[in-house]
Scaffold this motif. Sequence first.
Motif, PDB file in Angstrom:
ATOM      1  N   LEU A 189       1.217  -0.970  -0.489  1.00 38.64           N
ATOM      2  CA  LEU A 189       0.386   0.133   0.125  1.00 38.64           C
ATOM      3  C   LEU A 189       0.611   1.412  -0.087  1.00 38.64           C
ATOM      4  O   LEU A 189       0.368   2.428   0.285  1.00 38.64           O
ATOM      5  CB  LEU A 189      -1.110   0.434   1.126  1.00 38.64           C
ATOM      6  N   GLY A 190       2.148   0.783  -0.281  1.00 32.54           N
ATOM      7  CA  GLY A 190       3.159   2.611  -0.859  1.00 32.54           C
ATOM      8  C   GLY A 190       2.515   3.304  -1.561  1.00 32.54           C
ATOM      9  O   GLY A 190       1.738   2.887  -2.046  1.00 32.54           O
ATOM     10  N   TYR A 191       3.227   4.602  -1.031  1.00 33.23           N
ATOM     11  CA  TYR A 191       2.967   5.421  -2.059  1.00 33.23           C
ATOM     12  C   TYR A 191       4.062   7.267  -1.628  1.00 33.23           C
ATOM     13  O   TYR A 191       4.902   6.136  -0.852  1.00 33.23           O
ATOM     14  CB  TYR A 191       2.271   6.174  -1.658  1.00 33.23           C
ATOM     15  N   SER A 192       4.591   7.570  -2.421  1.00 32.78           N
ATOM     16  CA  SER A 192       5.484   8.412  -2.783  1.00 32.78           C
ATOM     17  C   SER A 192       5.065   9.593  -1.483  1.00 32.78           C
ATOM     18  O   SER A 192       4.768  10.349  -1.952  1.00 32.78           O
ATOM     19  CB  SER A 192       5.494   8.908  -3.793  1.00 32.78           C
ATOM     20  N   TYR A 193       6.173   9.488  -0.794  1.00 33.23           N
ATOM     21  CA  TYR A 193       5.813  10.174   0.620  1.00 33.23           C
ATOM     22  C   TYR A 193       5.817  11.914   0.498  1.00 33.23           C
ATOM     23  O   TYR A 193       4.424  12.396   0.393  1.00 33.23           O
ATOM     24  CB  TYR A 193       6.678   9.630   1.815  1.00 33.23           C
ATOM     25  N   ALA A 194       7.155  12.314  -0.146  1.00 34.92           N
ATOM     26  CA  ALA A 194       6.954  13.929  -0.788  1.00 34.92           C
ATOM     27  C   ALA A 194       5.937  14.173  -1.671  1.00 34.92           C
ATOM     28  O   ALA A 194       5.267  15.498  -1.463  1.00 34.92           O
ATOM     29  CB  ALA A 194       8.676  13.752  -1.102  1.00 34.92           C
ATOM     30  N   ILE A 195       5.816  13.072  -2.493  1.00 36.28           N
ATOM     31  CA  ILE A 195       4.510  13.891  -3.819  1.00 36.28           C
ATOM     32  C   ILE A 195       4.086  13.807  -3.318  1.00 36.28           C
ATOM     33  O   ILE A 195       2.352  14.680  -3.775  1.00 36.28           O
ATOM     34  CB  ILE A 195       5.181  12.471  -5.398  1.00 36.28           C
ATOM     35  N   VAL A 196       3.251  13.274  -2.414  1.00 39.22           N
ATOM     36  CA  VAL A 196       1.902  12.689  -2.001  1.00 39.22           C
ATOM     37  C   VAL A 196       1.784  14.306  -1.119  1.00 39.22           C
ATOM     38  O   VAL A 196       0.131  15.028  -1.514  1.00 39.22           O
ATOM     39  CB  VAL A 196       1.380  11.949  -1.232  1.00 39.22           C
TER      40      VAL A 196
END
Length: 292
Positions: free
Chosen positions: A201-208
């Motif tokens: 379920l990961g996502y790009s922390y900074a981009i999000v």
Amino acid sequence: MIIHLWSYLYKHVFRFWIKWILRQLTGKCELQRICDGSKKSAERTLKIEHSLESSKNKVLQSAVHAPEDEVKKYVALIMKEKKIDIQKDTGFSLKLQMCLLQITGYKKLYLDVEDLRKCQYNSCNEGHEKQLIELWNLLMPHEKLKARITKQWCDIGFQGDDPKTDFRGMGMLGLVNLLYFSKHYTHEARQILTRSNNPKLGYSYAIVGINLTEMAYSLLKNGALKTYFYNLVPSVAQMDHFHRFYCYLAYEFDKFWFEEEPESIMYFNQYREKFHEIIKRRLQDYDVVLAL
């Protein structure tokens, strides 16, 4: 068609006569009735703002654009225009002053946020570079950055080896929000960064985070954040209050994302819009208070 016709007739014909009749019955103008009938919250300030903006009186119209240091002057001018006796309504002056400070403060805050958004990240600017490095150090305290241009930036959710390209849309506002969250809610920021690296379920922390900055900015721009600020800040809202709202979004979005369990990051926009709608509904509540 019927709705537009009714809206036009109410604004240009009926509203005046309704206000006149109520003044004869109560002995008070619309502004006084709002202050008496609405509790100290976003409800009162929003109604005062609508009344001033809808008025045909130029003094009342211009009051919502008064600089902070001229608010008292405009309160006195409004009381003179509406023939309000301060001896008979002792609390009105202070109530109106607080509402005007909130209204004008919101407009000033938007201009400040817009200025920061328009300020593009510049790798030749020592201050910009210092903030970027500080962000890394706060999020990755046990791992030293090997170089300014490096794939390590992907570890905290940037797209490539130089984060400056990711700040184009939101300018320095995107970086300052990320840094504020990391500074003031360090434990939560690191925890969310760890969760964002989840293999499923990961996502790009900074981009999000930058994407959520755009969400906060758009809500501020279209006026949806008025309920939040009018309930949170009794006078003039500051940039710090906007950063705090971003922190709330960052925390709530992470929780929402893992509760929803999207099949893939490819569905990000769909879930982002769903989250956006949830936040907009919360902000429609006059009594809303959003905080970590």
